[in-house]
Design a protein around this motif. Structure first.
Motif, PDB file in Angstrom:
ATOM      1  N   HIS A   1      92.996 -27.524  -4.772  1.00  0.00           N
ATOM      2  CA  HIS A   1      93.724 -26.659  -5.707  1.00  0.00           C
ATOM      3  C   HIS A   1      94.334 -25.532  -4.866  1.00  0.00           C
ATOM      4  O   HIS A   1      95.354 -25.713  -4.254  1.00  0.00           O
ATOM      5  CB  HIS A   1      92.805 -26.148  -6.813  1.00  0.00           C
ATOM      6  N   GLY A   2      93.674 -24.382  -4.828  1.00  0.00           N
ATOM      7  CA  GLY A   2      94.148 -23.337  -3.934  1.00  0.00           C
ATOM      8  C   GLY A   2      93.723 -23.613  -2.504  1.00  0.00           C
ATOM      9  O   GLY A   2      92.638 -24.150  -2.246  1.00  0.00           O
ATOM     10  N   VAL A   3      94.574 -23.234  -1.553  1.00  0.00           N
ATOM     11  CA  VAL A   3      94.242 -23.349  -0.133  1.00  0.00           C
ATOM     12  C   VAL A   3      94.534 -21.994   0.501  1.00  0.00           C
ATOM     13  O   VAL A   3      95.682 -21.597   0.656  1.00  0.00           O
ATOM     14  CB  VAL A   3      95.055 -24.455   0.561  1.00  0.00           C
ATOM     15  N   GLY A   4      93.473 -21.254   0.787  1.00  0.00           N
ATOM     16  CA  GLY A   4      93.633 -19.900   1.299  1.00  0.00           C
ATOM     17  C   GLY A   4      93.894 -18.888   0.203  1.00  0.00           C
ATOM     18  O   GLY A   4      94.372 -17.781   0.478  1.00  0.00           O
ATOM     19  N   GLY A   5      93.551 -19.231  -1.043  1.00  0.00           N
ATOM     20  CA  GLY A   5      93.769 -18.322  -2.169  1.00  0.00           C
ATOM     21  C   GLY A   5      93.849 -19.095  -3.467  1.00  0.00           C
ATOM     22  O   GLY A   5      93.502 -20.275  -3.541  1.00  0.00           O
ATOM     23  N   ASP A   6      94.314 -18.412  -4.537  1.00  0.00           N
ATOM     24  CA  ASP A   6      94.385 -18.997  -5.881  1.00  0.00           C
ATOM     25  C   ASP A   6      92.988 -19.388  -6.365  1.00  0.00           C
ATOM     26  O   ASP A   6      92.029 -18.690  -6.083  1.00  0.00           O
ATOM     27  CB  ASP A   6      95.357 -20.180  -5.915  1.00  0.00           C
ATOM     28  N   TRP A   7      92.851 -20.508  -7.055  1.00  0.00           N
ATOM     29  CA  TRP A   7      91.559 -20.862  -7.651  1.00  0.00           C
ATOM     30  C   TRP A   7      90.998 -22.123  -6.984  1.00  0.00           C
ATOM     31  O   TRP A   7      91.719 -22.903  -6.410  1.00  0.00           O
ATOM     32  CB  TRP A   7      91.679 -21.068  -9.162  1.00  0.00           C
TER      33      TRP A   7
END
Length: 315
Positions: free
Chosen positions: A177-183
């Motif tokens: 899903h997120g890579v290095g941030g987000d969820w």
């Protein structure tokens, strides 16, 4: 290649575009990015338009997948059909794909999903979409967050899937899903290390890194081919792949067909072989293949359903 690996990136996250996409393009590794069109508000939203531009600019790397229009779940098959009809049409327009181009479909997680498997299969077939191959040992469908990808935290964890693909001749897929941030974030440095590992295996010919739809096409074509050996002796080999005949009942639609690689054992004395199509539209077409260690390896040209292999003098 001993096995195949597909990379999935769900929800069209900002970090997928900013952090993942450039790294895949740099390495030439394909990824399938599953978008929900309804999340962007309008078709001309720049954050959505850029995905279409990326897919057109890098058609062998950036593949758009259907993740339903709203990611809100469905309560019946009709609602499911409406969700993917709307989203699938948008994705094809964005990427400049024909209306009948197959798309990979990913079920949205952690939402209500009241569609029976047989209803789901019919809706997908009607809308030219294919349920994506699951992450081992995941099943095809939401499980209330019980997704093994959520426990995959490092490049070493991902390498276990790569090892399975190589050792067992399997198709493995990894979901992010997120890579290095987000969820549901995966560490950026670990993601880079994972891509380094995967790129090395691909360059060495040990793994095929393919998009969800491309590996599906290959597997469907291979499984439908129906190999039948008509002759196999020191003077030659003849075989049929009847399931690839476009005129045959139940044959694969053209957009689900994919080139197959034929691996053919031959007598030890053969150095070169002449491979010929003895029937059909390609009748008379032929080419030479060098034998190596008693084996021929060649790609089957489009339209070939019958193959004749004969020893030939070395060129």
């Amino acid at each position: 290649a001993k096995g195949a690996v597909s990379l999935y990136y769900d929800d069209g996250t900002e970090t997928s575009f900013r952090n993942v996409l450039p790294e895949l393009v740099r390495r030439g590794l394909p990824g399938t990015f599953y978008l929900c069109g309804g999340w962007f508000g309008s078709e001309d939203n720049p954050n959505l338009v850029r995905w279409g531009e990326a897919a057109k600019a890098h058609p062998d790397v950036v593949f758009l997948g259907d993740h339903t229009w709203a990611h809100g779940g469905v309560t019946n098959a009709a609602q499911f059909a409406e969700e993917i009809a709307r989203n699938g049409a948008l994705l094809r327009r964005l990427a400049g794909l024909p209306e009948d181009e197959p798309l990979s479909f990913a079920l949205p997680g952690a939402v209500r999903w009241d569609v029976r498997p047989e209803e789901q299969a019919k809706v997908l077939a009607d809308h030219r979409e294919v349920l994506r191959h699951p992450f081992e040992p995941n099943i095809a469908g939401p499980k209330g967050g019980d997704n093994p990808t959520f426990s995959m935290r490092t490049a070493a964890d991902a390498a276990k899937a790569f090892d399975r693909a190589e050792k067992e001749g399997k198709w493995e897929s990894l979901i992010f899903h997120g890579v290095g941030g987000d969820w549901i974030a995966f560490d950026l440095a670990e993601h880079g290390a994972m891509l380094d590992d995967l790129e090395a295996r691909a360059k060495a010919g040990r793994l095929w890194v393919g998009s969800a739809i491309d590996v599906h096409r290959y597997a469907a074509t291979r499984d439908a081919a129906g190999l039948k050996v008509l002759r196999s002796d020191a003077d030659g080999i003849d075989f049929l792949l009847a399931g690839l005949d476009p005129a045959a009942e139940g044959a694969l639609p053209p957009r689900f067909a994919a080139p197959l690689t034929i691996v053919c054992d031959v007598p030890a004395g053969w150095t070169t072989a002449r491979v010929e199509c003895p029937r059909g539209a390609a009748k008379g077409e032929s080419f030479a293949v060098a034998a190596k260690d008693g084996r021929l390896v060649f790609d089957l040209p489009p339209g070939w359903t019958g193959v004749s292999v004969r020893p030939a003098p070395a060129p």
